[in-house]
Design a protein around this motif. Sequence first.
Motif, mmCIF file in Angstrom:
data_model
loop_
_atom_site.group_PDB
_atom_site.id
_atom_site.type_symbol
_atom_site.label_atom_id
_atom_site.label_comp_id
_atom_site.label_asym_id
_atom_site.label_seq_id
_atom_site.Cartn_x
_atom_site.Cartn_y
_atom_site.Cartn_z
ATOM 1 N N LEU A 195 -16.710 41.145 -35.541
ATOM 2 C CA LEU A 195 -16.852 40.291 -34.366
ATOM 3 C C LEU A 195 -15.974 40.844 -33.256
ATOM 4 O O LEU A 195 -14.782 41.086 -33.467
ATOM 5 N N TYR A 196 -16.573 41.059 -32.113
ATOM 6 C CA TYR A 196 -15.873 41.573 -30.942
ATOM 7 C C TYR A 196 -16.264 40.735 -29.739
ATOM 8 O O TYR A 196 -17.256 40.004 -29.780
ATOM 9 N N PRO A 197 -15.524 40.863 -28.622
ATOM 10 C CA PRO A 197 -15.951 40.168 -27.409
ATOM 11 C C PRO A 197 -17.386 40.579 -27.060
ATOM 12 O O PRO A 197 -17.780 41.733 -27.272
ATOM 13 N N CYS A 198 -18.132 39.654 -26.533
ATOM 14 C CA CYS A 198 -19.555 39.904 -26.289
ATOM 15 C C CYS A 198 -19.817 40.945 -25.211
ATOM 16 O O CYS A 198 -20.922 41.467 -25.121
ATOM 17 N N TRP A 199 -18.816 41.304 -24.410
ATOM 18 C CA TRP A 199 -18.993 42.363 -23.420
ATOM 19 C C TRP A 199 -18.930 43.743 -24.062
ATOM 20 O O TRP A 199 -19.312 44.733 -23.457
ATOM 21 N N PHE A 200 -18.464 43.827 -25.302
ATOM 22 C CA PHE A 200 -18.366 45.095 -26.026
ATOM 23 C C PHE A 200 -19.754 45.721 -26.121
ATOM 24 O O PHE A 200 -20.717 45.066 -26.492
ATOM 25 N N ALA A 201 -19.874 46.994 -25.751
ATOM 26 C CA ALA A 201 -21.174 47.664 -25.673
ATOM 27 C C ALA A 201 -21.956 47.609 -26.984
ATOM 28 O O ALA A 201 -23.174 47.472 -26.989
ATOM 29 N N ALA A 202 -21.268 47.709 -28.105
ATOM 30 C CA ALA A 202 -21.959 47.752 -29.397
ATOM 31 C C ALA A 202 -22.263 46.355 -29.948
ATOM 32 O O ALA A 202 -22.437 46.178 -31.138
ATOM 33 N N SER A 203 -22.336 45.350 -29.058
ATOM 34 C CA SER A 203 -22.695 44.013 -29.528
ATOM 35 C C SER A 203 -24.115 43.643 -29.138
ATOM 36 O O SER A 203 -24.519 42.497 -29.270
ATOM 37 N N LYS A 204 -24.889 44.609 -28.694
ATOM 38 C CA LYS A 204 -26.290 44.365 -28.337
ATOM 39 C C LYS A 204 -27.182 44.985 -29.410
ATOM 40 O O LYS A 204 -26.980 46.124 -29.817
ATOM 41 N N TRP A 205 -28.153 44.212 -29.844
ATOM 42 C CA TRP A 205 -29.056 44.628 -30.912
ATOM 43 C C TRP A 205 -30.487 44.578 -30.416
ATOM 44 O O TRP A 205 -30.835 43.738 -29.597
ATOM 45 N N HIS A 206 -31.319 45.462 -30.940
ATOM 46 C CA HIS A 206 -32.751 45.403 -30.662
ATOM 47 C C HIS A 206 -33.416 44.807 -31.898
ATOM 48 O O HIS A 206 -33.363 45.387 -32.978
ATOM 49 N N ASP A 207 -33.961 43.628 -31.728
ATOM 50 C CA ASP A 207 -34.588 42.837 -32.790
ATOM 51 C C ASP A 207 -36.026 43.327 -32.965
ATOM 52 O O ASP A 207 -36.851 43.133 -32.073
ATOM 53 N N VAL A 208 -36.349 43.970 -34.086
ATOM 54 C CA VAL A 208 -37.665 44.564 -34.296
ATOM 55 C C VAL A 208 -38.380 43.835 -35.428
ATOM 56 O O VAL A 208 -37.895 43.829 -36.564
ATOM 57 N N ASN A 209 -39.524 43.238 -35.115
ATOM 58 C CA ASN A 209 -40.321 42.571 -36.142
ATOM 59 C C ASN A 209 -41.072 43.627 -36.938
ATOM 60 O O ASN A 209 -41.765 44.463 -36.371
ATOM 61 N N VAL A 210 -40.924 43.598 -38.261
ATOM 62 C CA VAL A 210 -41.603 44.568 -39.116
ATOM 63 C C VAL A 210 -42.672 43.900 -39.970
ATOM 64 O O VAL A 210 -43.135 44.463 -40.942
ATOM 65 N N GLY A 211 -43.046 42.671 -39.590
ATOM 66 C CA GLY A 211 -44.116 41.955 -40.277
ATOM 67 C C GLY A 211 -43.681 40.580 -40.727
ATOM 68 O O GLY A 211 -42.608 40.418 -41.313
ATOM 69 N N GLY A 212 -44.501 39.592 -40.395
ATOM 70 C CA GLY A 212 -44.196 38.220 -40.789
ATOM 71 C C GLY A 212 -42.890 37.748 -40.185
ATOM 72 O O GLY A 212 -42.638 37.918 -39.005
ATOM 73 N N ASP A 213 -42.042 37.173 -41.031
ATOM 74 C CA ASP A 213 -40.749 36.673 -40.548
ATOM 75 C C ASP A 213 -39.619 37.640 -40.877
ATOM 76 O O ASP A 213 -38.480 37.250 -41.024
ATOM 77 N N VAL A 214 -39.931 38.924 -40.997
ATOM 78 C CA VAL A 214 -38.947 39.936 -41.379
ATOM 79 C C VAL A 214 -38.621 40.816 -40.166
ATOM 80 O O VAL A 214 -39.518 41.276 -39.458
ATOM 81 N N TRP A 215 -37.313 41.023 -39.970
ATOM 82 C CA TRP A 215 -36.820 41.741 -38.800
ATOM 83 C C TRP A 215 -35.843 42.831 -39.201
ATOM 84 O O TRP A 215 -35.172 42.727 -40.220
ATOM 85 N N VAL A 216 -35.764 43.864 -38.378
ATOM 86 C CA VAL A 216 -34.749 44.911 -38.485
ATOM 87 C C VAL A 216 -33.891 44.799 -37.238
ATOM 88 O O VAL A 216 -34.412 44.645 -36.130
ATOM 89 N N GLU A 217 -32.576 44.856 -37.417
ATOM 90 C CA GLU A 217 -31.621 44.797 -36.305
ATOM 91 C C GLU A 217 -31.134 46.211 -36.018
ATOM 92 O O GLU A 217 -30.380 46.783 -36.791
ATOM 93 N N ARG A 218 -31.605 46.773 -34.903
ATOM 94 C CA ARG A 218 -31.188 48.123 -34.483
ATOM 95 C C ARG A 218 -30.085 48.000 -33.438
ATOM 96 O O ARG A 218 -30.213 47.215 -32.508
ATOM 97 N N LEU A 219 -29.045 48.753 -33.591
ATOM 98 C CA LEU A 219 -27.955 48.737 -32.627
ATOM 99 C C LEU A 219 -28.450 49.387 -31.333
ATOM 100 O O LEU A 219 -28.833 50.549 -31.322
#
Length: 156
Positions: free
Chosen positions: A59-83
């Motif tokens: 957990l880091y302050p939300c302004w930290f660059a590495a706190s943004k994720w790309h939420d990728v749906n890979v089918g149904g209710d399943v997701w991959v979190e890409r930095l």
Amino acid sequence: MRGKRLAQAIGTMVAAPLLVLGTSAAAHADSDVQWHHKSGGGCLSGMWDQHYGWNNVGLYPCWFAASKWHDVNVGGDVWVERLAEVPGSCLAGYTDHDAYVEACSSGRNDYQRWHEINTGNGWKLQNVATGECLDSDNSRVYMHECNDGNIYQLWT
């Protein structure tokens, strides 16, 4: 003939909304997100060591660059979190109860796949492979048995 046309019209009126519902439920865009820890501990972030590469998350302050994720749906209710800051890096949870950021798998890797469960009070991220939820004690981020009402497993 009139009865047949009426039946066709009624059938179309019933089928059209069902078709729209069936299509819209499965079709949604991938998006960028920040996972804010519900208890106020900051945002889910990747930690990096220049000598060893990506490893644990924290957990880091939300302004930290590495706190943004790309939420990728890979089918149904399943997701991959890409930095977002480092394309090709994904959030993973393993049976050692730790959470990692590691190179995204080119094939199916259930340790890098997540169910996003809306509790009405926040989101739980449940790992597909382990069945455990992403948890935090406001300093560490780790995997733990999913439980009800625990704000430490809730993300907004």
